[in-house]
Design a protein around this motif. Structure first.
Motif, PDB file in Angstrom:
ATOM      1  N   ARG A 103       0.872  -1.190   0.000  1.00 21.54           N
ATOM      2  CA  ARG A 103       0.000   0.000   0.000  1.00 21.54           C
ATOM      3  C   ARG A 103       0.895   1.222   0.000  1.00 21.54           C
ATOM      4  N   HIS A 133      -7.650  -0.279  -6.052  1.00 23.71           N
ATOM      5  CA  HIS A 133      -7.665  -1.139  -4.862  1.00 23.71           C
ATOM      6  C   HIS A 133      -8.371  -2.438  -5.283  1.00 23.71           C
ATOM      7  N   ARG A 166      -9.888   5.141  -4.605  1.00 26.05           N
ATOM      8  CA  ARG A 166      -9.415   3.968  -5.367  1.00 26.05           C
ATOM      9  C   ARG A 166     -10.447   2.845  -5.292  1.00 26.05           C
ATOM     10  N   ARG A 221     -16.018   7.371   2.430  1.00 24.32           N
ATOM     11  CA  ARG A 221     -15.447   8.356   3.354  1.00 24.32           C
ATOM     12  C   ARG A 221     -14.804   9.511   2.561  1.00 24.32           C
ATOM     13  N   GLN A 223     -11.738  11.496   1.748  1.00 23.63           N
ATOM     14  CA  GLN A 223     -10.310  11.149   1.867  1.00 23.63           C
ATOM     15  C   GLN A 223      -9.519  12.413   2.216  1.00 23.63           C
ATOM     16  N   PRO A 261     -16.633   0.539   2.344  1.00 20.92           N
ATOM     17  CA  PRO A 261     -15.384  -0.218   2.476  1.00 20.92           C
ATOM     18  C   PRO A 261     -14.714  -0.041   3.833  1.00 20.92           C
ATOM     19  N   GLY A 262     -15.181   0.964   4.615  1.00 21.06           N
ATOM     20  CA  GLY A 262     -14.533   1.266   5.881  1.00 21.06           C
ATOM     21  C   GLY A 262     -13.194   1.938   5.638  1.00 21.06           C
ATOM     22  N   PRO A 263     -12.648   2.662   6.592  1.00 25.50           N
ATOM     23  CA  PRO A 263     -13.253   2.933   7.883  1.00 25.50           C
ATOM     24  C   PRO A 263     -14.446   3.894   7.751  1.00 25.50           C
TER      25      PRO A 263
HETATM   26  N1  ASP Z   1     -10.056   1.388   3.139  1.00 28.64           N
HETATM   27  C1  ASP Z   1     -10.309   1.957   1.844  1.00 28.64           C
HETATM   28  C2  ASP Z   1      -9.020   2.356   1.144  1.00 28.64           C
HETATM   29  O1  ASP Z   1      -7.958   2.041   1.632  1.00 28.64           O
HETATM   30  C3  ASP Z   1     -11.301   3.069   1.898  1.00 28.64           C
HETATM   31  C4  ASP Z   1     -10.895   4.277   2.700  1.00 28.64           C
HETATM   32  O2  ASP Z   1      -9.811   4.336   3.255  1.00 28.64           O
HETATM   33  O3  ASP Z   1     -11.726   5.182   2.738  1.00 28.64           O
HETATM   34  O4  ASP Z   1      -9.084   2.958   0.107  1.00 28.64           O
END
Ligand code: ASP
Length: 307
Positions: A103, A133, A166, A221, A223, A261-263
């Protein structure tokens, strides 16, 4: 003997239809309790951005299929001493790591690394900036396949910060290839992508418009880490305009499912009672994530030279 290129999972576009089908079929079988054959391989998690679900589920998935899994503590690794990412990858490969789960905050970094490393190290993009992703897209598709409508009947709206997501980019690309009936996105204008970026996806300009008639809604969410602080929306205003609440959900089809997808940020993009309510698939997505990542690691291991 010609050596075949090592298999990577970088994005949805480079996955063959047959691989998508295979991965989803295997995920479904694993979720039903299919047997696994232990795989004598090593996977390393290298995360330059925070993660709970993705990192832990790759670790658990690897363990469940008999692979050794290590998670590298970045603040204690040599990247703090100036080592390049390709040198770190080569070092791990020299120690016997077969598969690297990466990542990175930079969009495209995983693709670039794939061109830099030697054969024999499988690379898995666990999120590159606002890029892709793919394991999240596959787990979301597996969750829809198990709990949602058939692909031609799917009427899915993805709502929130699409521009930096993503998850949206990979998910929409995959759902389109699987034959999704109708795909919509919605969010404040500054959080929408350029229109040419997502062909075949309708753009809605209000929450009620996006929810209307949907049978699956995916909330995202904001970002914040990919924006200047000056661009952060006011939370209360955002929740009033774009937060999924029971009153708005009433416009969707009865039994409309809710994904994220969280968080999750309760009281921002989603109200707590919706996140915890009977339509929510959020924890089922998390659960499916482990099965999906088991299937992905098996598939990647299958593309490596014999050990
Ligand atoms: N966990 C997801 C990502 O890594 C979604 C997010 O962070 O909002 O993209």
């Amino acid at each position: 003997m010609v050596e075949l290129p090592t298999r990577h999972l970088l994005d949805i576009a480079s996955l063959a239809d047959s691989s998508i089908e295979k991965l989803l079929r295997r995920t479904a079988a694993l979720a039903e309790g299919a047997a696994v054959t232990p795989i004598d391989r090593t996977v390393a998690n290298l995360f330059f951005e925070p993660s709970t679900r993705t990192r832990v589920s790759f670790e658990l998935a690897a363990q469940r299929i008999g692979m050794r899994a290590i998670s590298i503590e970045l603040d204690r690794s040599s990247s703090t001493k100036g080592e390049t990412l390709s040198d770190t990858a080569a070092t791990l490969a020299a120690m016997g790591v077969d598969c690297l789960v990466l990542r990175h905050p930079e969009t495209g970094r995983c693709h670039a690394l794939a061109g830099e490393i030697g054969p024999g190290l499988a690379l898995l993009n666990a999120g590159d900036g606002s890029g892709e992703h793919p394991s999240q897209a596959l787990l979301d598709a597996a969750t829809i396949a198990r709990h949602g409508p058939d692909w031609p009947d799917l009427n899915l709206s993805v709502i929130g910060d699409i521009r930096h997501s993503r998850v949206a980019r990979s998910g929409l690309a995959l759902f389109r290839r699987l034959g999704a009936g109708r795909l919509r996105i919605a969010g404040p204008p500054e959080l929408l992508p350029d229109s040419a970026e997502l062909p075949g996806v309708e753009v809605c300009h209000s929450l009620p418009e996006a929810v209307d008639g949907a049978n699956v809604i995916m909330m995202l969410r904001i970002q914040r880490e990919r924006m200047d602080k000056a661009g952060w929306p006011d939370v209360e205003r955002y929740h009033a305009d774009w937060g999924l609440r029971e009153t708005v959900l009433a416009r969707a089809r009865p039994n409309c499912l809710v994904m994220h997808p969280g968080p999750i940020n309760r009281g921002v993009e989603i109200a707590a009672d919706v996140a915890d309510g009977p339509r929510s698939l959020i924890l089922r997505q998390v659960r499916m994530g482990v099965f999906t990542r088991m299937a992905i690691l098996e598939w990647l291991a299958g593309g490596l030279p014999a050990s």
